[in-house]
Scaffold this motif. Structure first.
Motif, PDB file in Angstrom:
ATOM      1  N   PRO A  77       3.360   7.166   1.766  1.00  0.00           N
ATOM      2  CA  PRO A  77       3.745   6.691   0.517  1.00  0.00           C
ATOM      3  C   PRO A  77       3.063   7.781  -0.492  1.00  0.00           C
ATOM      4  O   PRO A  77       2.007   8.530  -0.326  1.00  0.00           O
ATOM      5  CB  PRO A  77       2.949   5.408   0.322  1.00  0.00           C
ATOM      6  N   PRO A  78       3.670   7.973  -1.534  1.00  0.00           N
ATOM      7  CA  PRO A  78       3.205   8.772  -2.379  1.00  0.00           C
ATOM      8  C   PRO A  78       1.670   8.525  -3.021  1.00  0.00           C
ATOM      9  O   PRO A  78       1.450   7.431  -3.278  1.00  0.00           O
ATOM     10  CB  PRO A  78       4.155   9.090  -3.639  1.00  0.00           C
ATOM     11  N   SER A  79       1.088   9.689  -3.054  1.00  0.00           N
ATOM     12  CA  SER A  79      -0.313   9.392  -3.621  1.00  0.00           C
ATOM     13  C   SER A  79      -0.299  10.109  -5.116  1.00  0.00           C
ATOM     14  O   SER A  79       0.505  10.353  -5.705  1.00  0.00           O
ATOM     15  CB  SER A  79      -1.447  10.418  -2.937  1.00  0.00           C
ATOM     16  N   PRO A  80      -1.590   9.222  -5.746  1.00  0.00           N
ATOM     17  CA  PRO A  80      -1.589   9.661  -7.059  1.00  0.00           C
ATOM     18  C   PRO A  80      -1.447  11.139  -7.255  1.00  0.00           C
ATOM     19  O   PRO A  80      -1.853  12.177  -6.372  1.00  0.00           O
ATOM     20  CB  PRO A  80      -2.962   9.288  -7.684  1.00  0.00           C
ATOM     21  N   ASP A  81      -1.028  11.510  -8.651  1.00  0.00           N
ATOM     22  CA  ASP A  81      -1.106  13.173  -8.891  1.00  0.00           C
ATOM     23  C   ASP A  81      -2.235  13.856  -8.782  1.00  0.00           C
ATOM     24  O   ASP A  81      -2.253  14.961  -8.375  1.00  0.00           O
ATOM     25  CB  ASP A  81      -0.565  13.421 -10.272  1.00  0.00           C
ATOM     26  N   VAL A 108     -17.325  -6.641   9.917  1.00  0.00           N
ATOM     27  CA  VAL A 108     -16.219  -6.195   9.510  1.00  0.00           C
ATOM     28  C   VAL A 108     -16.206  -6.585   7.867  1.00  0.00           C
ATOM     29  O   VAL A 108     -16.186  -7.829   7.525  1.00  0.00           O
ATOM     30  CB  VAL A 108     -15.231  -7.048  10.014  1.00  0.00           C
ATOM     31  N   VAL A 109     -16.204  -5.623   7.044  1.00  0.00           N
ATOM     32  CA  VAL A 109     -16.095  -6.001   5.398  1.00  0.00           C
ATOM     33  C   VAL A 109     -14.776  -5.144   4.979  1.00  0.00           C
ATOM     34  O   VAL A 109     -14.224  -4.315   5.492  1.00  0.00           O
ATOM     35  CB  VAL A 109     -17.244  -4.934   4.797  1.00  0.00           C
ATOM     36  N   LEU A 110     -14.111  -6.056   4.061  1.00  0.00           N
ATOM     37  CA  LEU A 110     -12.986  -5.552   3.474  1.00  0.00           C
ATOM     38  C   LEU A 110     -13.202  -4.879   1.966  1.00  0.00           C
ATOM     39  O   LEU A 110     -13.774  -5.565   1.235  1.00  0.00           O
ATOM     40  CB  LEU A 110     -11.845  -6.572   3.187  1.00  0.00           C
ATOM     41  N   LEU A 111     -12.806  -3.681   1.642  1.00  0.00           N
ATOM     42  CA  LEU A 111     -12.904  -3.079   0.332  1.00  0.00           C
ATOM     43  C   LEU A 111     -11.266  -2.957  -0.056  1.00  0.00           C
ATOM     44  O   LEU A 111     -10.635  -2.303   0.724  1.00  0.00           O
ATOM     45  CB  LEU A 111     -13.524  -1.578   0.352  1.00  0.00           C
ATOM     46  N   GLY A 112     -10.929  -3.608  -1.231  1.00  0.00           N
ATOM     47  CA  GLY A 112      -9.610  -3.768  -1.684  1.00  0.00           C
ATOM     48  C   GLY A 112      -9.169  -2.303  -2.400  1.00  0.00           C
ATOM     49  O   GLY A 112      -9.915  -1.498  -2.767  1.00  0.00           O
ATOM     50  N   PRO A 113      -7.937  -2.413  -3.013  1.00  0.00           N
ATOM     51  CA  PRO A 113      -7.478  -1.348  -3.973  1.00  0.00           C
ATOM     52  C   PRO A 113      -8.570  -1.230  -5.023  1.00  0.00           C
ATOM     53  O   PRO A 113      -9.033  -2.244  -5.637  1.00  0.00           O
ATOM     54  CB  PRO A 113      -6.111  -1.922  -4.292  1.00  0.00           C
ATOM     55  N   GLY A 114      -8.757  -0.179  -5.299  1.00  0.00           N
ATOM     56  CA  GLY A 114      -9.660   0.214  -6.319  1.00  0.00           C
ATOM     57  C   GLY A 114     -11.197   0.789  -6.027  1.00  0.00           C
ATOM     58  O   GLY A 114     -12.105   1.061  -6.638  1.00  0.00           O
ATOM     59  N   LEU A 115     -11.562  -0.039  -4.857  1.00  0.00           N
ATOM     60  CA  LEU A 115     -12.645   0.173  -4.183  1.00  0.00           C
ATOM     61  C   LEU A 115     -12.886   0.861  -3.056  1.00  0.00           C
ATOM     62  O   LEU A 115     -13.991   1.265  -2.334  1.00  0.00           O
ATOM     63  CB  LEU A 115     -13.546  -1.236  -3.940  1.00  0.00           C
ATOM     64  N   ALA A 133     -10.452  -0.611   4.895  1.00  0.00           N
ATOM     65  CA  ALA A 133     -10.062  -0.047   3.452  1.00  0.00           C
ATOM     66  C   ALA A 133      -8.597  -0.560   3.141  1.00  0.00           C
ATOM     67  O   ALA A 133      -7.642  -0.012   3.816  1.00  0.00           O
ATOM     68  CB  ALA A 133     -10.419   1.309   3.218  1.00  0.00           C
ATOM     69  N   TRP A 134      -8.311  -1.474   2.376  1.00  0.00           N
ATOM     70  CA  TRP A 134      -7.012  -2.038   2.209  1.00  0.00           C
ATOM     71  C   TRP A 134      -6.436  -1.153   1.026  1.00  0.00           C
ATOM     72  O   TRP A 134      -7.001  -1.118  -0.312  1.00  0.00           O
ATOM     73  CB  TRP A 134      -7.174  -3.272   1.533  1.00  0.00           C
ATOM     74  N   LEU A 135      -5.662  -0.234   1.319  1.00  0.00           N
ATOM     75  CA  LEU A 135      -4.989   0.366   0.296  1.00  0.00           C
ATOM     76  C   LEU A 135      -3.687   0.159  -0.292  1.00  0.00           C
ATOM     77  O   LEU A 135      -3.037  -0.652   0.278  1.00  0.00           O
ATOM     78  CB  LEU A 135      -4.686   1.837   1.260  1.00  0.00           C
ATOM     79  N   ASP A 136      -3.492   0.209  -1.586  1.00  0.00           N
ATOM     80  CA  ASP A 136      -2.447  -0.328  -2.208  1.00  0.00           C
ATOM     81  C   ASP A 136      -1.134   0.755  -1.830  1.00  0.00           C
ATOM     82  O   ASP A 136      -1.287   1.782  -0.892  1.00  0.00           O
ATOM     83  CB  ASP A 136      -2.363  -0.155  -3.794  1.00  0.00           C
ATOM     84  N   ALA A 137      -0.055   0.545  -2.457  1.00  0.00           N
ATOM     85  CA  ALA A 137       1.135   1.189  -2.231  1.00  0.00           C
ATOM     86  C   ALA A 137       1.198   2.568  -2.427  1.00  0.00           C
ATOM     87  O   ALA A 137       1.910   3.261  -1.742  1.00  0.00           O
ATOM     88  CB  ALA A 137       2.266   0.500  -2.823  1.00  0.00           C
ATOM     89  N   ARG A 138       0.547   3.159  -3.321  1.00  0.00           N
ATOM     90  CA  ARG A 138       0.174   4.546  -3.735  1.00  0.00           C
ATOM     91  C   ARG A 138      -0.955   5.110  -2.883  1.00  0.00           C
ATOM     92  O   ARG A 138      -1.246   6.248  -3.249  1.00  0.00           O
ATOM     93  CB  ARG A 138       0.170   4.789  -5.011  1.00  0.00           C
ATOM     94  N   GLY A 139      -1.726   4.080  -1.927  1.00  0.00           N
ATOM     95  CA  GLY A 139      -2.922   4.635  -1.462  1.00  0.00           C
ATOM     96  C   GLY A 139      -2.646   5.851  -0.584  1.00  0.00           C
ATOM     97  O   GLY A 139      -1.674   5.930   0.333  1.00  0.00           O
ATOM     98  N   ASP A 140      -3.694   6.727  -0.515  1.00  0.00           N
ATOM     99  CA  ASP A 140      -3.543   7.931   0.243  1.00  0.00           C
ATOM    100  C   ASP A 140      -4.803   7.824   1.161  1.00  0.00           C
ATOM    101  O   ASP A 140      -5.827   8.100   0.839  1.00  0.00           O
ATOM    102  CB  ASP A 140      -3.654   9.411  -0.476  1.00  0.00           C
ATOM    103  N   PRO A 141      -4.804   7.950   2.430  1.00  0.00           N
ATOM    104  CA  PRO A 141      -5.880   7.553   3.439  1.00  0.00           C
ATOM    105  C   PRO A 141      -6.769   8.784   3.357  1.00  0.00           C
ATOM    106  O   PRO A 141      -8.052   8.613   3.448  1.00  0.00           O
ATOM    107  CB  PRO A 141      -5.322   7.603   4.795  1.00  0.00           C
ATOM    108  N   ALA A 142      -6.106  10.078   3.131  1.00  0.00           N
ATOM    109  CA  ALA A 142      -7.126  11.066   2.742  1.00  0.00           C
ATOM    110  C   ALA A 142      -8.063  11.145   1.848  1.00  0.00           C
ATOM    111  O   ALA A 142      -8.857  11.474   1.755  1.00  0.00           O
ATOM    112  CB  ALA A 142      -6.200  12.316   2.725  1.00  0.00           C
TER     113      ALA A 142
END
Length: 230
Positions: A77-81, A108-115, A133-142
């Motif tokens: 999915p596209p990552s932020p500019d 096992v700890v969960l960090l959501g979008p933004g964190l 690490a829960w990434l949102d739709a624009r999340g880039d694992p890199a």
């Protein structure tokens, strides 16, 4: 994705709490780089690409149906500019302290979008600590900045806020940003008694919901809310 994490995960389709089975195509030091997760009951398969679990069921397949597995060439999915700046060390330390993760092992700890950007530094603070690490739709694992496969970070994409793919009582802690993207009923289900919930920048609606939740407030200020699962 850490190989043993499959036992903590749950099928988001049938929700049978039977755990998932990891099928490994490529792994490094017990971390799955390429492969898939399969439900032993409904036989849905979820791809793992570049170490990232992709729980978007539209891209999943079923072994029983004979459908082909998700295309490994499917673009990310596209990552932020522009990638966000690295997380401040003091913020990571604060999250770790409020979640109580620095003095326990194997959590096992969960960090959501933004964190999610704090996942790498946080995982290095605990002994055998795994951070989903829960990434949102624009999340880039890199953008997580995790180059060493030994670091306990498990990126996850595509999970539904009202159907989290985690077995009940599996998480030792959850950190999210307001407004809450993950439903409180799902957070309560996924964490064990005594687990901590950290919410950064909670909205007034978040605070109202948290006051009526299964979490007992431990601390709160305009920038954060912390509670403990009853």
């Amino acid at each position: 994705m850490f190989l043993e994490l499959a036992e903590v995960l749950d099928c988001p389709d049938c929700r049978a709490s039977a755990g998932l089975v990891a099928f490994v195509d490529r792994a490094e030091r017990r971390r799955v780089i390429e492969g898939r997760l399969g439900c032993p009951l409904c036989e849905i398969e979820v791809p793992i690409r570049r170490g990232t679990m992709r729980f978007d069921l539209s891209g999943a397949s079923r072994r029983a149906s004979g459908a082909a597995p998700a295309d490994p060439a499917r673009p990310d999915p596209p990552s932020p500019d522009a990638p966000p700046p690295g997380p401040a060390a003091e913020t990571t330390l604060r999250i770790a302290a409020l979640l109580g993760v620095t003095d326990r092992a194997g959590q096992v700890v969960l960090l959501g979008p933004g964190l999610a950007g704090h996942a790498g530094p946080l995982a290095r603070m605990g002994d055998r600590l795994e951070v989903v690490a829960w990434l949102d739709a624009r999340g880039d694992p890199a953008a997580l900045g995790v180059a060493d496969p030994e670091v306990g970070v498990d990126p996850l994409l595509g999970a539904s806020p009202d159907g989290w793919p985690v077995r009940s009582g599996a998480l030792h802690g959850v950190a999210l940003s307001g407004p809450l993207a993950l439903h409180l009923t799902e957070i309560e289900r996924c964490v064990r008694p005594g687990a901590r919930l950290f919410v950064a920048e909670p909205t007034s609606e978040d605070l109202e919901s948290l006051s009526e939740s299964g979490f007992r407030e431990l601390a709160a200020d305009p920038t954060a809310w912390v509670g403990e699962r009853r």
